[in-house]
Design a protein around this motif. Structure first.
Motif, PDB file in Angstrom:
ATOM      1  N   PHE A  97       6.347 -18.644   9.524  1.00 51.83           N
ATOM      2  CA  PHE A  97       6.044 -17.688  10.588  1.00 51.83           C
ATOM      3  C   PHE A  97       6.498 -16.214   9.824  1.00 51.83           C
ATOM      4  N   ASN A  98       5.887 -15.227  10.371  1.00 48.26           N
ATOM      5  CA  ASN A  98       6.357 -13.739   9.992  1.00 48.26           C
ATOM      6  C   ASN A  98       7.457 -13.217  10.862  1.00 48.26           C
ATOM      7  N   ILE A  99       8.348 -12.545  10.301  1.00 49.06           N
ATOM      8  CA  ILE A  99       9.577 -11.623  11.118  1.00 49.06           C
ATOM      9  C   ILE A  99       9.126 -10.222  10.501  1.00 49.06           C
ATOM     10  N   ASP A 100       9.971  -9.269  11.085  1.00 48.31           N
ATOM     11  CA  ASP A 100       9.698  -7.821  10.871  1.00 48.31           C
ATOM     12  C   ASP A 100      11.187  -7.768  10.337  1.00 48.31           C
ATOM     13  N   ARG A 101      11.332  -7.486   9.193  1.00 51.12           N
ATOM     14  CA  ARG A 101      12.727  -7.425   8.752  1.00 51.12           C
ATOM     15  C   ARG A 101      13.443  -6.177   9.222  1.00 51.12           C
ATOM     16  N   THR A 102      12.903  -4.982   9.664  1.00 51.19           N
ATOM     17  CA  THR A 102      13.563  -4.011  10.269  1.00 51.19           C
ATOM     18  C   THR A 102      14.278  -4.223  11.417  1.00 51.19           C
ATOM     19  N   GLN A 103      14.139  -5.314  12.372  1.00 53.86           N
ATOM     20  CA  GLN A 103      14.789  -6.170  13.111  1.00 53.86           C
ATOM     21  C   GLN A 103      16.066  -6.361  13.041  1.00 53.86           C
ATOM     22  N   TRP A 104      16.255  -6.482  11.829  1.00 52.79           N
ATOM     23  CA  TRP A 104      17.540  -6.836  10.950  1.00 52.79           C
ATOM     24  C   TRP A 104      18.293  -5.882  10.254  1.00 52.79           C
ATOM     25  N   GLY A 105      17.574  -4.688  10.720  1.00 57.48           N
ATOM     26  CA  GLY A 105      18.379  -3.337   9.798  1.00 57.48           C
ATOM     27  C   GLY A 105      17.872  -3.019   8.396  1.00 57.48           C
ATOM     28  N   MET A 106      16.944  -3.942   7.952  1.00 57.76           N
ATOM     29  CA  MET A 106      16.520  -3.794   6.618  1.00 57.76           C
ATOM     30  C   MET A 106      15.308  -2.781   6.463  1.00 57.76           C
ATOM     31  N   PHE A 107      15.207  -1.677   6.266  1.00 56.35           N
ATOM     32  CA  PHE A 107      14.298  -0.526   6.579  1.00 56.35           C
ATOM     33  C   PHE A 107      13.902   0.000   5.034  1.00 56.35           C
ATOM     34  N   TYR A 108      14.448  -0.370   4.102  1.00 60.23           N
ATOM     35  CA  TYR A 108      14.316  -0.022   2.629  1.00 60.23           C
ATOM     36  C   TYR A 108      12.849  -0.140   2.465  1.00 60.23           C
ATOM     37  N   GLY A 109      11.993   0.948   2.145  1.00 64.46           N
ATOM     38  CA  GLY A 109      10.745   0.972   1.547  1.00 64.46           C
ATOM     39  C   GLY A 109       9.598   0.707   2.615  1.00 64.46           C
ATOM     40  N   ASN A 110       9.700   0.923   4.075  1.00 65.25           N
ATOM     41  CA  ASN A 110       8.885   0.351   4.942  1.00 65.25           C
ATOM     42  C   ASN A 110       8.035   1.814   5.513  1.00 65.25           C
ATOM     43  N   ASP A 111       8.300   2.863   4.906  1.00 62.61           N
ATOM     44  CA  ASP A 111       7.419   4.095   5.174  1.00 62.61           C
ATOM     45  C   ASP A 111       6.206   3.929   4.920  1.00 62.61           C
ATOM     46  N   LYS A 112       5.319   4.155   5.560  1.00 61.32           N
ATOM     47  CA  LYS A 112       3.837   4.016   5.176  1.00 61.32           C
ATOM     48  C   LYS A 112       3.313   5.230   4.257  1.00 61.32           C
ATOM     49  N   SER A 113       4.160   6.282   4.323  1.00 62.79           N
ATOM     50  CA  SER A 113       3.715   7.627   3.336  1.00 62.79           C
ATOM     51  C   SER A 113       4.148   7.180   1.988  1.00 62.79           C
ATOM     52  N   LEU A 114       4.759   6.101   1.724  1.00 63.01           N
ATOM     53  CA  LEU A 114       4.942   5.670   0.485  1.00 63.01           C
ATOM     54  C   LEU A 114       3.744   5.050  -0.446  1.00 63.01           C
ATOM     55  N   GLY A 115       2.723   4.962   0.350  1.00 66.70           N
ATOM     56  CA  GLY A 115       1.350   4.600  -0.133  1.00 66.70           C
ATOM     57  C   GLY A 115       1.612   2.895  -0.791  1.00 66.70           C
ATOM     58  N   ASP A 116       1.033   3.112  -2.296  1.00 66.65           N
ATOM     59  CA  ASP A 116       1.118   1.658  -2.731  1.00 66.65           C
ATOM     60  C   ASP A 116       2.469   1.067  -2.960  1.00 66.65           C
ATOM     61  N   LYS A 117       3.577   2.005  -2.925  1.00 69.76           N
ATOM     62  CA  LYS A 117       4.976   1.564  -3.284  1.00 69.76           C
ATOM     63  C   LYS A 117       5.567   1.052  -1.952  1.00 69.76           C
ATOM     64  N   MET A 118       4.887   1.290  -0.638  1.00 69.99           N
ATOM     65  CA  MET A 118       5.431   0.823   0.445  1.00 69.99           C
ATOM     66  C   MET A 118       5.845  -0.706   0.346  1.00 69.99           C
ATOM     67  N   ILE A 119       6.878  -1.253   1.019  1.00 67.17           N
ATOM     68  CA  ILE A 119       7.119  -2.453   1.013  1.00 67.17           C
ATOM     69  C   ILE A 119       6.956  -2.911   2.609  1.00 67.17           C
ATOM     70  N   ARG A 120       6.002  -3.629   2.786  1.00 70.04           N
ATOM     71  CA  ARG A 120       5.867  -4.131   3.952  1.00 70.04           C
ATOM     72  C   ARG A 120       6.871  -4.617   4.962  1.00 70.04           C
ATOM     73  N   PRO A 121       7.132  -4.261   6.301  1.00 75.26           N
ATOM     74  CA  PRO A 121       8.225  -4.849   6.950  1.00 75.26           C
ATOM     75  C   PRO A 121       8.080  -6.215   7.229  1.00 75.26           C
ATOM     76  N   GLU A 122       6.760  -6.836   7.312  1.00 74.23           N
ATOM     77  CA  GLU A 122       6.605  -8.420   7.660  1.00 74.23           C
ATOM     78  C   GLU A 122       6.808  -9.175   6.469  1.00 74.23           C
ATOM     79  N   VAL A 123       7.641 -10.245   6.786  1.00 71.00           N
ATOM     80  CA  VAL A 123       8.315 -10.914   5.708  1.00 71.00           C
ATOM     81  C   VAL A 123       7.685 -12.665   6.261  1.00 71.00           C
ATOM     82  N   ASN A 124       7.222 -13.196   5.425  1.00 73.76           N
ATOM     83  CA  ASN A 124       6.855 -14.641   5.829  1.00 73.76           C
ATOM     84  C   ASN A 124       7.895 -15.561   5.323  1.00 73.76           C
ATOM     85  N   ILE A 125       8.172 -16.326   6.351  1.00 80.48           N
ATOM     86  CA  ILE A 125       9.456 -17.460   6.305  1.00 80.48           C
ATOM     87  C   ILE A 125       8.903 -18.663   6.401  1.00 80.48           C
ATOM     88  N   LYS A 126       9.164 -19.655   5.442  1.00 78.76           N
ATOM     89  CA  LYS A 126       8.632 -20.936   5.524  1.00 78.76           C
ATOM     90  C   LYS A 126       9.970 -21.832   5.515  1.00 78.76           C
TER      91      LYS A 126
END
Length: 214
Positions: free
Chosen positions: A177-206
């Motif tokens: 399943f996928n979670i949104d890391r920003t829900q747990w206060g992990m905001f680093y790099g999730n700004d879309k203005s960063l372009g290719d350097k953006m780190i997506r807020p969605e993280v896959n967990i298995k």
């Protein structure tokens, strides 16, 4: 020329597909709930045969790895999971796609830093079951599991589909399943203005959890 163009387009499409968050159920997130009460038989999680996998992505790449589970248990009553929990060792974070000396240590150190998990301050994470419901007529899942997921100093209740198998002496549960890391206060790099350097807020967990009857 046309064939070369089509080939290049196909390669680009494959590369783009490989750098997106995997298709998986989006975990439903809510506020912390009361943990389910233990009942019935007790099963101890086999920490050597269980693991939590993670995958994070950017527009131009992705990284994946694992965490170790240090302890945990399930309670089984009337043929179903009644309660359970497990603890994750954040300092066991291990990247699998980079080699030692070629960025592996740098990535692992960054993920353990205050930008993400802040492992020095919060060395463990925990999942505690709040409810388990059977799912009918679904080949990909047998149950919906809900539980309080604690990361850093935040606890959120997450619900996701899982495959659960219960035998006399063993219990296994797998989920993706996928979670949104920003829900747990992990905001680093999730700004879309960063372009290719953006780190997506969605993280896959298995999850791959195996437990043995005590």
């Amino acid at each position: 020329m046309k064939k070369a163009f089509l080939f290049a387009a196909a390669i680009a499409a494959i590369a783009t597909a490989c750098n997106t968050t995997p298709e998986a159920a989006e975990a439903t997130t809510a506020e912390k709930q009361e943990a389910a009460a233990a009942a019935g038989a007790s099963f101890a999680i086999d920490t050597t045969a269980s693991a939590v996998e993670w995958l994070g992505s950017k527009p131009v790449g992705q990284h994946n790895g694992t965490f170790k589970i240090t302890n945990g248990n399930f309670s089984i009553a009337d043929g179903n999971i009644a309660a359970g929990n497990f603890t994750i060792d954040i300092n066991s974070l291990n990247n699998h796609d980079l080699k030692a000396g070629e960025g592996k240590e740098k990535l692992e150190g960054h993920l353990k830093s205050a930008d993400f998990f802040d492992a020095a301050k919060y060395p463990t994470a925990k999942f505690e079951i709040t409810g388990v419901e059977p799912i009918a007529n679904d080949s990909s899942a047998t149950h919906k599991i809900s539980g309080n997921l604690t990361l850093k100093d935040s606890t959120k209740n997450v619900s996701f589909p899982a495959k659960v198998a219960i035998a006399d002496n063993k219990v296994s549960a797998t989920a993706s399943f996928n979670i949104d890391r920003t829900q747990w206060g992990m905001f680093y790099g999730n700004d879309k203005s960063l372009g290719d350097k953006m780190i997506r807020p969605e993280v896959n967990i298995k999850l791959n959890i195996n437990a043995n009857k005590l």
